[in-house]
Scaffold this motif. Structure first.
Motif, PDB file in Angstrom:
ATOM      1  N   ALA A  80     -33.585 -39.609 -68.077  1.00  0.00           N
ATOM      2  CA  ALA A  80     -34.688 -38.766 -68.523  1.00  0.00           C
ATOM      3  C   ALA A  80     -34.597 -38.610 -70.029  1.00  0.00           C
ATOM      4  CB  ALA A  80     -34.627 -37.405 -67.847  1.00  0.00           C
ATOM      5  N   VAL A  81     -35.637 -39.025 -70.752  1.00  0.00           N
ATOM      6  CA  VAL A  81     -35.608 -38.966 -72.210  1.00  0.00           C
ATOM      7  C   VAL A  81     -36.529 -37.840 -72.680  1.00  0.00           C
ATOM      8  CG1 VAL A  81     -34.928 -41.357 -72.549  1.00  0.00           C
ATOM      9  CG2 VAL A  81     -37.327 -40.820 -72.379  1.00  0.00           C
ATOM     10  N   GLY A  82     -35.921 -36.814 -73.231  1.00  0.00           N
ATOM     11  CA  GLY A  82     -36.679 -35.706 -73.768  1.00  0.00           C
ATOM     12  C   GLY A  82     -36.708 -34.485 -72.862  1.00  0.00           C
ATOM     13  N   ARG A  83     -36.994 -33.357 -73.495  1.00  0.00           N
ATOM     14  CA  ARG A  83     -36.974 -32.068 -72.795  1.00  0.00           C
ATOM     15  C   ARG A  83     -37.989 -31.993 -71.665  1.00  0.00           C
ATOM     16  NH1 ARG A  83     -40.409 -27.865 -73.646  1.00  0.00           N
ATOM     17  NH2 ARG A  83     -41.215 -28.890 -75.534  1.00  0.00           N
ATOM     18  N   ILE A  84     -39.219 -32.435 -71.915  1.00  0.00           N
ATOM     19  CA  ILE A  84     -40.276 -32.302 -70.914  1.00  0.00           C
ATOM     20  C   ILE A  84     -39.933 -33.086 -69.650  1.00  0.00           C
ATOM     21  CG2 ILE A  84     -42.702 -32.746 -70.407  1.00  0.00           C
ATOM     22  CD1 ILE A  84     -42.268 -30.497 -72.402  1.00  0.00           C
ATOM     23  N   ALA A  85     -39.495 -34.321 -69.817  1.00  0.00           N
ATOM     24  CA  ALA A  85     -39.143 -35.135 -68.657  1.00  0.00           C
ATOM     25  C   ALA A  85     -37.972 -34.526 -67.899  1.00  0.00           C
ATOM     26  CB  ALA A  85     -38.820 -36.561 -69.092  1.00  0.00           C
ATOM     27  N   ALA A  86     -36.932 -34.148 -68.626  1.00  0.00           N
ATOM     28  CA  ALA A  86     -35.730 -33.623 -67.980  1.00  0.00           C
ATOM     29  C   ALA A  86     -36.020 -32.332 -67.223  1.00  0.00           C
ATOM     30  CB  ALA A  86     -34.643 -33.389 -69.027  1.00  0.00           C
ATOM     31  N   GLN A  87     -36.722 -31.405 -67.852  1.00  0.00           N
ATOM     32  CA  GLN A  87     -36.965 -30.118 -67.210  1.00  0.00           C
ATOM     33  C   GLN A  87     -37.874 -30.236 -66.002  1.00  0.00           C
ATOM     34  OE1 GLN A  87     -38.356 -27.613 -70.439  1.00  0.00           O
ATOM     35  NE2 GLN A  87     -36.278 -27.028 -71.026  1.00  0.00           N
ATOM     36  N   ASN A  88     -38.847 -31.144 -66.050  1.00  0.00           N
ATOM     37  CA  ASN A  88     -39.739 -31.296 -64.908  1.00  0.00           C
ATOM     38  C   ASN A  88     -39.075 -32.039 -63.757  1.00  0.00           C
ATOM     39  OD1 ASN A  88     -42.649 -30.258 -65.348  1.00  0.00           O
ATOM     40  ND2 ASN A  88     -42.138 -31.192 -67.320  1.00  0.00           N
ATOM     41  N   LEU A  89     -38.257 -33.033 -64.056  1.00  0.00           N
ATOM     42  CA  LEU A  89     -37.560 -33.751 -62.992  1.00  0.00           C
ATOM     43  C   LEU A  89     -36.514 -32.877 -62.314  1.00  0.00           C
ATOM     44  CD1 LEU A  89     -37.080 -37.258 -64.647  1.00  0.00           C
ATOM     45  CD2 LEU A  89     -38.528 -36.727 -62.677  1.00  0.00           C
ATOM     46  N   LEU A  90     -35.890 -32.002 -63.085  1.00  0.00           N
ATOM     47  CA  LEU A  90     -34.817 -31.167 -62.554  1.00  0.00           C
ATOM     48  C   LEU A  90     -35.298 -29.764 -62.173  1.00  0.00           C
ATOM     49  CD1 LEU A  90     -31.990 -32.198 -65.043  1.00  0.00           C
ATOM     50  CD2 LEU A  90     -32.287 -32.957 -62.685  1.00  0.00           C
ATOM     51  N   ALA A  91     -36.600 -29.498 -62.390  1.00  0.00           N
ATOM     52  CA  ALA A  91     -37.182 -28.203 -62.040  1.00  0.00           C
ATOM     53  C   ALA A  91     -36.373 -27.054 -62.655  1.00  0.00           C
ATOM     54  CB  ALA A  91     -37.288 -28.038 -60.530  1.00  0.00           C
ATOM     55  N   THR A  92     -36.190 -27.118 -63.959  1.00  0.00           N
ATOM     56  CA  THR A  92     -35.397 -26.124 -64.664  1.00  0.00           C
ATOM     57  C   THR A  92     -36.000 -25.871 -66.034  1.00  0.00           C
ATOM     58  OG1 THR A  92     -33.173 -25.589 -65.473  1.00  0.00           O
ATOM     59  CG2 THR A  92     -33.867 -27.885 -65.651  1.00  0.00           C
ATOM     60  N   ASP A  93     -35.670 -24.726 -66.620  1.00  0.00           N
ATOM     61  CA  ASP A  93     -36.044 -24.470 -68.008  1.00  0.00           C
ATOM     62  C   ASP A  93     -34.822 -24.458 -68.922  1.00  0.00           C
ATOM     63  OD1 ASP A  93     -34.840 -22.136 -67.200  1.00  0.00           O
ATOM     64  OD2 ASP A  93     -36.549 -20.824 -67.648  1.00  0.00           O
ATOM     65  N   THR A  94     -33.711 -24.992 -68.420  1.00  0.00           N
ATOM     66  CA  THR A  94     -32.485 -25.094 -69.212  1.00  0.00           C
ATOM     67  C   THR A  94     -32.733 -25.978 -70.437  1.00  0.00           C
ATOM     68  OG1 THR A  94     -31.139 -24.872 -67.220  1.00  0.00           O
ATOM     69  CG2 THR A  94     -30.058 -25.791 -69.166  1.00  0.00           C
ATOM     70  N   PRO A  95     -32.293 -25.578 -71.616  1.00  0.00           N
ATOM     71  CA  PRO A  95     -32.490 -26.404 -72.815  1.00  0.00           C
ATOM     72  C   PRO A  95     -31.851 -27.782 -72.665  1.00  0.00           C
ATOM     73  CG  PRO A  95     -31.789 -24.185 -73.412  1.00  0.00           C
ATOM     74  CD  PRO A  95     -31.646 -24.283 -71.930  1.00  0.00           C
ATOM     75  N   LEU A  96     -32.455 -28.752 -73.328  1.00  0.00           N
ATOM     76  CA  LEU A  96     -31.978 -30.131 -73.219  1.00  0.00           C
ATOM     77  C   LEU A  96     -30.508 -30.257 -73.610  1.00  0.00           C
ATOM     78  CD1 LEU A  96     -33.767 -33.383 -74.018  1.00  0.00           C
ATOM     79  CD2 LEU A  96     -31.620 -32.947 -75.191  1.00  0.00           C
ATOM     80  N   GLY A  97     -30.097 -29.540 -74.645  1.00  0.00           N
ATOM     81  CA  GLY A  97     -28.717 -29.638 -75.103  1.00  0.00           C
ATOM     82  C   GLY A  97     -27.707 -29.294 -74.030  1.00  0.00           C
ATOM     83  N   LEU A 136     -28.890 -38.824 -62.369  1.00  0.00           N
ATOM     84  CA  LEU A 136     -29.865 -38.673 -63.449  1.00  0.00           C
ATOM     85  C   LEU A 136     -29.140 -38.174 -64.698  1.00  0.00           C
ATOM     86  CD1 LEU A 136     -33.424 -37.159 -63.213  1.00  0.00           C
ATOM     87  CD2 LEU A 136     -31.885 -36.484 -65.054  1.00  0.00           C
ATOM     88  N   ILE A 137     -29.320 -38.891 -65.787  1.00  0.00           N
ATOM     89  CA  ILE A 137     -28.705 -38.560 -67.071  1.00  0.00           C
ATOM     90  C   ILE A 137     -29.804 -38.158 -68.048  1.00  0.00           C
ATOM     91  CG2 ILE A 137     -27.128 -39.361 -68.871  1.00  0.00           C
ATOM     92  CD1 ILE A 137     -25.999 -39.447 -65.983  1.00  0.00           C
ATOM     93  N   VAL A 138     -29.528 -37.195 -68.890  1.00  0.00           N
ATOM     94  CA  VAL A 138     -30.509 -36.672 -69.839  1.00  0.00           C
ATOM     95  C   VAL A 138     -30.115 -37.045 -71.260  1.00  0.00           C
ATOM     96  CG1 VAL A 138     -31.514 -34.557 -70.792  1.00  0.00           C
ATOM     97  CG2 VAL A 138     -31.106 -34.747 -68.323  1.00  0.00           C
ATOM     98  N   THR A 139     -31.101 -37.460 -72.045  1.00  0.00           N
ATOM     99  CA  THR A 139     -30.864 -37.728 -73.463  1.00  0.00           C
ATOM    100  C   THR A 139     -32.094 -37.353 -74.265  1.00  0.00           C
ATOM    101  OG1 THR A 139     -30.019 -39.349 -75.057  1.00  0.00           O
ATOM    102  CG2 THR A 139     -31.673 -40.137 -73.486  1.00  0.00           C
ATOM    103  N   TYR A 140     -32.031 -37.570 -75.564  1.00  0.00           N
ATOM    104  CA  TYR A 140     -33.119 -37.203 -76.458  1.00  0.00           C
ATOM    105  C   TYR A 140     -34.274 -38.199 -76.366  1.00  0.00           C
ATOM    106  CZ  TYR A 140     -29.624 -34.197 -78.674  1.00  0.00           C
ATOM    107  OH  TYR A 140     -28.672 -33.247 -78.921  1.00  0.00           O
TER     108      TYR A 140
END
Length: 260
Positions: free
Chosen positions: A190-207, A223-227
């Motif tokens: 998942a690249v970026g905050r919007i993708a990560a938060q929607n896929l994981l159903a969370t509002d946790t900051p990307l960092g 699933l791995i998260v990056t910028y």
């Protein structure tokens, strides 16, 4: 991938590469980022693990809103996306942006939404951000069209590249879910905050989502998260962190294929 090509990809990403004064001491430029230990993963990411799709992937059966089953194929799903009018974005877009890559790939990269150039060309991640994403993927042995598939949470461009609205995500996310059902990837990035938060159903900051193995869906796909590449273009100092994320994702994939 030979040392020279990897060096070029890392330089394209903007990651400094240490070049030894005496070449015999270390010939792998990935040493500059601590990636030298990860060389065996290149074999795990070789083309033999996901040959180009013939376009005849087996359809899957999913349930529509009324609960009745329907058969989905890549082409039928693509036609649905291109004709979709489920949210207001269809009125301002040039076209729906479905996805690109090998439909039998073991890697899935998920971004946020199409930008202006993607909307014009009908392909995700083109332009400057797309070039950077390609360089990032090539640095770990991946490329669109060969062994990775790329899609977005939204299939239509939000005006002015604003963040997607909740109702737009709600309308569009089922298309991505059906793409995932068809692809059945081994690893998701998942690249970026919007993708990560929607896929994981969370509002946790990307960092706080980075550096961890999350799991997605019924298959518990890693699933791995990056910028997002667009963020990295604005904040080049974080490219090294993105490189660490990519190495981490590669090590997760390698762990799924211990004999390869």
């Amino acid at each position: 991938m030979d040392a020279l090509r990897r060096n070029q990809y890392l330089q394209t990403m903007g990651v400094d590469v240490w070049v030894p004064r005496h070449p015999a001491a270390a010939t792998d430029p990935a040493i500059a980022t601590g990636a030298g230990r990860d060389a065996p993963a290149r074999e795990a990411l070789s083309p033999s693990h996901s040959a180009p799709s013939s376009g005849t992937a087996s359809p899957v059966t999913v349930s529509v809103a009324d609960g009745s089953p329907t058969v989905t194929t890549w082409e039928s799903l693509r036609s649905e996306v291109l004709a979709c009018t489920k949210c207001a974005l269809h009125g301002s877009r040039t076209q729906g942006v479905f996805g690109v890559g090998n439909r039998e790939a073991q890697w899935l990269v998920v971004g946020e939404a199409p930008g202006a150039e993607e909307d014009r060309r009908g392909e995700p991640f083109v332009g400057r951000a797309g070039h950077l994403l390609d360089a990032m993927l090539k640095a770990i042995g991946l490329s669109r069209g060969r062994n990775v598939y790329i899609a977005n949470v939204l299939k239509s461009r939000p005006p002015g590249n604003r963040d997607p609205k909740p109702e737009e995500v709600a309308a569009c996310l089922p298309y991505l879910m059906r793409q995932i059902e068809l692809l059945r990837p081994r690893v998701m990035l998942a690249v970026g905050r919007i993708a990560a938060q929607n896929l994981l159903a969370t509002d946790t900051p990307l960092g706080r989502l980075r550096g961890k193995v999350h799991h997605f869906g019924e298959l518990n796909t890693p699933l791995i998260v990056t910028y997002h590449p667009a963020y990295l273009l604005r904040t080049p100092g974080d490219k090294r962190k993105a490189w660490e994320d990519l190495k981490f994702a590669r090590s997760v994939f390698q762990g799924l294929n211990p004999t390869q």
